[in-house]
Scaffold this motif. Sequence first.
Motif, mmCIF file in Angstrom:
data_model
loop_
_atom_site.group_PDB
_atom_site.id
_atom_site.type_symbol
_atom_site.label_atom_id
_atom_site.label_comp_id
_atom_site.label_asym_id
_atom_site.label_seq_id
_atom_site.Cartn_x
_atom_site.Cartn_y
_atom_site.Cartn_z
ATOM 1 N N UNK A 1 0.829 -1.109 -0.138
ATOM 2 C CA UNK A 1 -0.101 -0.056 0.011
ATOM 3 C C UNK A 1 1.037 1.372 0.031
ATOM 4 N N UNK A 2 1.860 1.232 0.818
ATOM 5 C CA UNK A 2 2.873 2.532 0.936
ATOM 6 C C UNK A 2 3.395 2.535 -0.580
ATOM 7 N N UNK B 1 -6.784 5.527 -3.119
ATOM 8 C CA UNK B 1 -6.442 4.871 -1.894
ATOM 9 C C UNK B 1 -7.392 5.224 -0.931
ATOM 10 N N UNK B 2 -7.608 4.576 0.176
ATOM 11 C CA UNK B 2 -8.278 4.930 1.362
ATOM 12 C C UNK B 2 -7.436 5.053 2.595
ATOM 13 N N UNK B 3 -7.260 5.549 3.718
ATOM 14 C CA UNK B 3 -6.434 5.482 4.725
ATOM 15 C C UNK B 3 -6.720 6.461 5.710
ATOM 16 N N UNK B 4 -5.678 6.749 6.807
ATOM 17 C CA UNK B 4 -5.656 7.569 7.703
ATOM 18 C C UNK B 4 -4.440 8.449 7.714
ATOM 19 N N UNK B 5 -4.555 9.640 8.288
ATOM 20 C CA UNK B 5 -3.514 10.469 8.279
ATOM 21 C C UNK B 5 -3.352 10.761 10.150
ATOM 22 N N UNK C 1 -1.340 6.185 6.466
ATOM 23 C CA UNK C 1 -1.462 5.029 6.266
ATOM 24 C C UNK C 1 -2.276 4.531 5.287
ATOM 25 N N UNK C 2 -2.191 3.876 4.266
ATOM 26 C CA UNK C 2 -3.001 3.686 3.228
ATOM 27 C C UNK C 2 -3.301 2.128 2.929
ATOM 28 N N UNK C 3 -4.506 2.025 2.314
ATOM 29 C CA UNK C 3 -4.979 0.816 1.637
ATOM 30 C C UNK C 3 -5.496 0.775 0.392
#
Length: 161
Positions: free
Chosen positions: A52-53, A64-68, A139-141
């Motif tokens: 993912x990174x 992508x979806x994820x969090x910061x 962090x992504x997916x």
Amino acid sequence: MTPPTFGSTPGLARLSMSLPAELFRKLDMMVTERQLPSRSQLMAELIRHALAAHEAFTRPDEMLAGTITLVYKGERGRVRHQLAQTQAHYLKEVISSQHVFLEDDQSLEVLLVQGPAARLKDLSDALRRVRGVQQLELVTTTALLPQLYEPEADAPQGAAA
């Protein structure tokens, strides 16, 4: 090329690897501490994270979806204000945010984000440039959120539902 299948578990491919003894010991400790059923489960998680990174840097148009996750000093609201202004430039990408106050005038904020990899990286970089931000991690997916809103095809534009 289709990966080979083994035994009664279709869709799995076997990987054999050699590691330095100390790294192997630490890997086993991590499996034990996290109470995982096998090294394979941990390795799959680590590889998914790395892929993912990698996507975020090599395929800028990939959705992508994820969090910061941010940790920052409050400094009488100046930092929060600048972070909010920065997020306002990325309204399509920031789905939601959660903020909590920490000790010593620090804050923890987690943003749920989705969008093209390049835009998420740009957002992370813009937030990182705000003076007072102490830590930031994206962090992504590649798994995406379902579309949050889809206008009905029959409804005329501007009509109330």
